[in-house]
Design an enzyme around this catalytic site. Structure first.
Site, PDB file in Angstrom:
ATOM      1  N   CYS A 101       0.839  -1.199   0.000  1.00 42.28           N
ATOM      2  CA  CYS A 101       0.000   0.000   0.000  1.00 42.28           C
ATOM      3  C   CYS A 101       0.875   1.250   0.000  1.00 42.28           C
ATOM      4  O   CYS A 101       0.604   2.207  -0.736  1.00 42.28           O
ATOM      5  CB  CYS A 101      -0.931  -0.013   1.206  1.00 42.28           C
ATOM      6  SG  CYS A 101      -2.067   1.397   1.269  1.00 42.28           S
ATOM      7  N   CYS A 198      -6.461  -3.577   6.718  1.00 42.32           N
ATOM      8  CA  CYS A 198      -7.562  -2.628   6.607  1.00 42.32           C
ATOM      9  C   CYS A 198      -8.708  -3.153   5.756  1.00 42.32           C
ATOM     10  O   CYS A 198      -9.870  -2.818   5.997  1.00 42.32           O
ATOM     11  CB  CYS A 198      -7.060  -1.296   6.058  1.00 42.32           C
ATOM     12  SG  CYS A 198      -6.466  -1.349   4.349  1.00 42.32           S
TER      13      CYS A 198
END
Length: 394
Positions: A101, A198
């Protein structure tokens, strides 16, 4: 400077942006919407990128008096992080989605768009430091060891170092950051930290993988190839795992067994004794070198004086002559006694390191980050971990 501040909706990014404003920069806030279902609410402190987070980011920007925008990066996140996560597990690896990410979304996309829009730098709430020197900027550990995020930032590469700001790098603690948020009236001072993966807000990684990869029953075997159990998908197992094996045949010596390897080609999970998890050699690919002025030479004298283990020593006081390797975001670094870099014909590079003391539970797909003292000098993806000849068991 014109600064583009990433606002996740949490306290760290809000305080970082506010610090940039206090420093006199011209700041614009942006929230990167990464979820394809942002209408979902957070489950306590799990997950992120919800409609709640976007609203909190907008309120913080309003309080700071800075312009605010929302960028929809859900498609990029799906392709470069979630898809990669699933494919890595399918390949028998154990990926770190936070590293990907930061590589593909938080820095590649953010930095590229910032440059296109004429910004001089990007600002995030990461706990790491950029140290400016005559030979160029350096990435270092954050002052707060408990929150240090230099491990997941190493993937950004040297080209981004001149264009990033980490105002929380010298923050002494998370409680200090929360007190600063309260002082500034940002409204997120008591918001819980997000944790776990997440995009798996319920924390059920096996369930997530099952929904994407389905079921693929196969054998659990010992190191001699004898079948000792069955699995429903090798991707549900990672090196070092002990629980959930449901082995039908106990080991001859009665000792517990651990996952030591997965073999996707044979659809097998291999289990063995605890000592097989201890390794002292690691081979890596996809090498990213952040320190052009530091080629990674090992200072043998410093290594001997420092000893094979960091023990409880403060990471921010580690001798600058010692090169260490870290394989988890908050793992204890290990002293490196040998380091070899190799260039491939396609222009990529490989890295091999030997460690002074064996470490446990190293899996292919994890990131290895090299430090000299507190400075990050390199990052690479682990391909193979093993015990060198003549090494004593830990």
């Amino acid at each position: 400077m014109r600064v583009l501040a990433a606002l996740s909706g949490g306290v760290d990014s809000a305080v970082a942006a506010a610090k940039a404003v206090e420093a006199g920069h011209e700041v614009v806030g942006v929230h990167m919407a990464l979820s394809s279902q942002p209408q979902e609410c957070r489950l306590g402190s799990r997950g992120c990128c919800s409609v709640e987070d976007a609203a909190d980011a907008a309120r913080a920007a309003e309080i700071m008096g800075i312009p605010f925008y929302v960028w929809d990066l859900a498609e990029e996140f799906e392709q470069t992080v979630i898809t990669d996560f699933v494919e890595q597990y399918k390949a028998g690896h154990t990926p770190n989605p936070c590293v990907r990410c930061n590589e593909f979304v938080k820095f590649r996309e953010l930095a590229q768009r910032a440059r296109a829009l004429g910004f001089d730098a990007v600002c995030t709430g990461h706990y790491a430091r950029i140290v400016r020197t005559d030979s160029g900027p350096q990435l270092h550990r954050g002052r707060d060891e408990a929150k240090d995020q230099s491990y997941v930032l190493a993937i950004m590469g040297p080209e981004e170092l001149p264009r990033v700001i980490f105002p929380l790098g010298d923050a002494p603690s998370k409680s200090w950051v929360r007190s600063e948020a309260e002082r500034m009236g940002l409204g997120v001072s008591n918001k819980p930290d997000s944790y776990d993966i997440c995009f798996i807000p319920d924390g059920d990684t096996q369930g997530f993988l099952r929904s994407h990869l389905g079921s693929n029953p196969g054998d659990i075997v010992d190191t001699e190839g004898r079948v000792v159990g069955r699995h429903d998908g090798y991707w549900n197992f990672t090196v070092g795992q002990r629980r959930g094996l449901n082995l039908g045949n106990p080991a001859a010596d009665g000792r517990p067994r651990y996952v030591v390897e997965t073999k996707p080609q044979l659809n097998q999970v291999v289990v063995g004794a605890s000592e097989l998890l201890s390794i002292d050699h690691i081979d890596c690919s996809e090498l990213v070198w952040l320190a052009p002025d530091d080629l990674g030479e090992i200072d043998e004298l410093a290594t001997r004086e420092f000893g094979p283990s960091l023990g409880e020593r403060c990471l921010n006081e580690v001798d600058e002559g010692v090169v260490t390797a870290q394989i988890r975001a908050h793992g204890v670094p290990s002293v490196v006694t040998e380091l070899v870099r190799e260039n491939n014909e396609d222009g990529s590079s490989r890295l091999s390191v030997a460690l002074a003391q064996p470490i446990r539970g190293v899996a292919a797909g994890q990131s290895l980050v090299l430090y000299r003292g507190t400075r990050v000098i390199a990052e690479a993806t682990i391909e193979r971990a093993y015990r060198g000849q003549g090494s004593a068991a830990s």
